[in-house]
Motif scaffolding. Sequence first.
Motif, short mmCIF file in Angstrom:
data_model
loop_
_atom_site.label_atom_id
_atom_site.label_comp_id
_atom_site.label_asym_id
_atom_site.label_seq_id
_atom_site.Cartn_x
_atom_site.Cartn_y
_atom_site.Cartn_z
N VAL A 128 60.83 1.03 49.85
CA VAL A 128 60.28 2.17 49.85
C VAL A 128 60.52 3.24 51.07
CG1 VAL A 128 57.91 3.54 48.96
CG2 VAL A 128 58.54 1.13 47.91
N GLU A 129 60.67 4.54 50.93
CA GLU A 129 61.44 5.36 52.15
C GLU A 129 60.46 5.95 52.47
OE1 GLU A 129 63.96 4.97 53.63
OE2 GLU A 129 64.15 6.13 54.94
N PRO A 130 59.57 5.77 53.57
CA PRO A 130 58.35 6.01 53.53
C PRO A 130 58.29 7.87 53.96
CG PRO A 130 58.65 4.44 55.03
CD PRO A 130 59.20 4.79 54.62
N SER A 131 57.31 8.32 53.16
CA SER A 131 57.77 9.85 53.12
C SER A 131 56.38 10.72 53.51
CB SER A 131 58.37 10.42 51.56
OG SER A 131 57.97 11.79 51.56
N ILE A 132 56.98 11.34 54.91
CA ILE A 132 55.70 12.44 55.25
C ILE A 132 55.40 13.33 54.27
CG2 ILE A 132 55.41 13.48 57.54
CD1 ILE A 132 55.70 10.71 58.05
N ARG A 133 56.11 14.12 53.76
CA ARG A 133 56.12 15.02 52.49
C ARG A 133 55.07 14.63 52.05
NH1 ARG A 133 60.81 17.78 50.29
NH2 ARG A 133 58.99 18.69 49.37
N THR A 134 55.73 13.10 51.21
CA THR A 134 54.07 12.36 50.58
C THR A 134 53.39 12.28 51.27
OG1 THR A 134 55.87 11.95 49.59
CG2 THR A 134 53.95 10.68 49.04
N ALA A 135 52.62 11.84 52.61
CA ALA A 135 51.36 11.73 52.98
C ALA A 135 50.57 12.58 53.06
CB ALA A 135 52.04 10.57 54.38
N LEU A 136 51.29 14.01 53.62
CA LEU A 136 50.92 15.58 53.96
C LEU A 136 50.68 16.08 52.46
CD1 LEU A 136 53.22 17.23 56.04
CD2 LEU A 136 51.36 15.85 56.97
N ARG A 137 51.61 15.97 51.35
CA ARG A 137 50.57 16.10 50.22
C ARG A 137 49.61 15.45 50.27
NH1 ARG A 137 55.16 15.73 47.23
NH2 ARG A 137 54.64 13.62 46.39
N LEU A 138 49.40 14.39 49.75
CA LEU A 138 48.15 13.02 49.78
C LEU A 138 47.39 13.18 50.37
CD1 LEU A 138 50.21 9.76 48.78
CD2 LEU A 138 49.37 11.46 47.27
N GLN A 139 47.01 13.66 51.47
CA GLN A 139 46.51 14.29 52.50
C GLN A 139 45.74 15.55 52.51
OE1 GLN A 139 44.88 12.11 54.60
NE2 GLN A 139 45.86 10.62 53.46
#
Lengths: 291, 458
Positions: free
Chosen positions: B42-53
């Motif tokens: 699993v590649e850590p994704s800042i975009r995913t993190a930001l979207r979730l946050q």
Amino acid sequence: MSTWSLLERLGGLELLARTAVQGFLTGLHRAPYRGAGQDFFGHRAYQQGDEPRHIDWRLFGRSDRLFVREYREDANLQAYLIVDTSLSMDFADPDGPTKLRYAQVMAGALAHIMLAAGDAVGLASFGAGARVHVPARSRRGHLHDLLLELERLRAEGGGGAAGTLELVGGVLRRRGRVVVLTDMLEENAAGETVDALGRMRARGDEVIVLRPLTRTEEGTVQRRAAVFYDPEARAGAVHGSVSDPGYRARVQAYYDDIGRRLRERDVEYVPLSTADPVEHALRAWLSTRLV
Amino acid sequence: MIDVARPGFLIAGALLALVPLVLHLLARRPGRPVPLPTLRFVEPSIRTALRLQRRPSDILLLVFRMLLLVAIGAAFSEPSWTPARHGTATVLLLDAAVPAAGIDSARRALDGTTGVLIVFDTAAATFTNTAIPAALDSLRENATATGSAPKRSSFATALAALAGVHALLPAADSARAVLVTVPRHGAWGRGVPAARATWPGGVELIEVPAPPLERRADVAASRTARVHGAGAVYVRAALEAVGYRVVAEPGPDVDVLFVLDAGTSAAAEGDFEAAGPDVTVVVAGSALPLVPSDQAPWRAAAATDPLPPTPIDIGGVLVAGAAARGAGDAAAGAHVIAHWLDGRPAVAARESERSCVVYSATPLGAGELPLDPAYPLLIQRVAAGCSRGTAAAPAGTDAQPLDAGALALLRGSGGAVALREATAAGSTGRPLARAALLVALLLAGVETWLAYRRTVPR
């Protein structure tokens, strides 16, 4: 309710394994099954429970006594089913079996087939530690013992297969067959396990690796980006996706590399998916054994 | 108490703070963490993190975001903090000319209250807090030592000093004014009404009894006078102030007879006709025709273009407030007692075989003439008649009592004055805009740290 869960409810591992075997045999084109001994060894007195097709009727006509034929390989081939019981095997797709359950059914089906072919089959596992649960036997009722032990397997620990392979290698008295059911998710890209498998093959044993994997792990199922965590490891969670092409490519590359290294050591490697019926997996395995 | 100069910004900040709350309530809650046998792929994704946050599911983050928006609104709303005020303070105006009893009254008026003491005569001195008792003690000693020595005081000076008391009472909600004085004309001046208008509330008046007057040696204690006509009350008061005994009943001749206008009663005419040769007759204004022309000290003229009245000069002492100015001139044989400022005669006297007749070209009891501090001097000089003595300030000039109108003007209406209104033009509140901005910056930093901590994968 899926067929899998229905069979689980109705009869558990035994029914699952028998159903898989029946399905497997139904599709079988009566191809000779390599590995089952065909060299005539001798006669022995008929015992209740022996298969009628082994009765030598010609000798009966001459002696009015029932005798069964014995073949050389029936008594000589030892096979061990080694099941990965590490925590990584305790993972399932939604509405699907865990990889461990899949391996249990697969192992049960294989035990059924090999015992029917006259092989002696034993059971070992690795995960919490190397252990031989059932020594290789071919006597009547042994299948029941194997299925019982298979049913008792639980996912725990995170150890590799190298220890168990050495253990099994020690109890194999002569050329044998080792079938390892594992997801190969070990440290160092399962380097130790690959090397141990290579050593076993180098001894002359037949080594097959059946690798079950869920569709989620394969990256072939669409799933929202989420926070993922490893229950086995103490590392933190990761924000990411298991549906993007990058993830699938990384998984494919990992297992391609393992397959390459196994083939280099003349170890058979069969990738399986828990989404496929076990009988399909049996056929996939069988395709490697056709003469 | 916190005041806000621009409440619209504060309201806007509060409304904007509801936006993250609404988003929090409307947004789907982020999915539960998903177990995976291994995270190596699993590649850590800042975009995913930001979207979730971006879904503000974290309560602490939500609270800080709401507080940040409120703090920004508060910073732009120009808040200020004014220390809390308590109670009503007392502003005591103490006439320095009062006797010791007045100072005791002042002490009682200030007892138990927060206050300011303003001691005045022709100037004002202000005392606050701990300096007040010492000031009162000093004044009392001075009053006891000097007795009832007359001093001149000015109500206008005292009332003008009220304008600055709000700065001396930062902790008071309101202030009441108390005037301790001997209410006399000596302290009244032309500036009193204007000075009084600067204090919007009422003034409590503590009247201190006047000390006994000193009488001039040249004023006979037994001289009597009778007054007829409009404004007689003022003339009577002035005569009494300078030592005359004013009689009202008809009787034996008096020493001075005042007939202030032509519309006098029959008693006035009777008195005039009966006046003996030793009676000084004073006529004013329209009463001139009562005097035979051969005795009149004045030669009237037609008022074709009446001149405006000016202060009256009686030997260097000016008396202002005349209501009108009669046309004409001193008659032959008359001598001028008082002049207008332009030099024309205002009051003339003439001796005859009958008596002394004095004529005033201005009504003696009208206009603001009775309010002038030197008014008794004018009346005394007029009453002196044909005597050519120099005018001097009679003793007890300051002691002439104020009439009801003057007292009512001093008291005014209303009660204590709210000091907050008095400070509306110049607020002493401490500005809080910078503090609010610092709080907003601090909240922004914490919010950013909270959001960043949750986005960086561990």
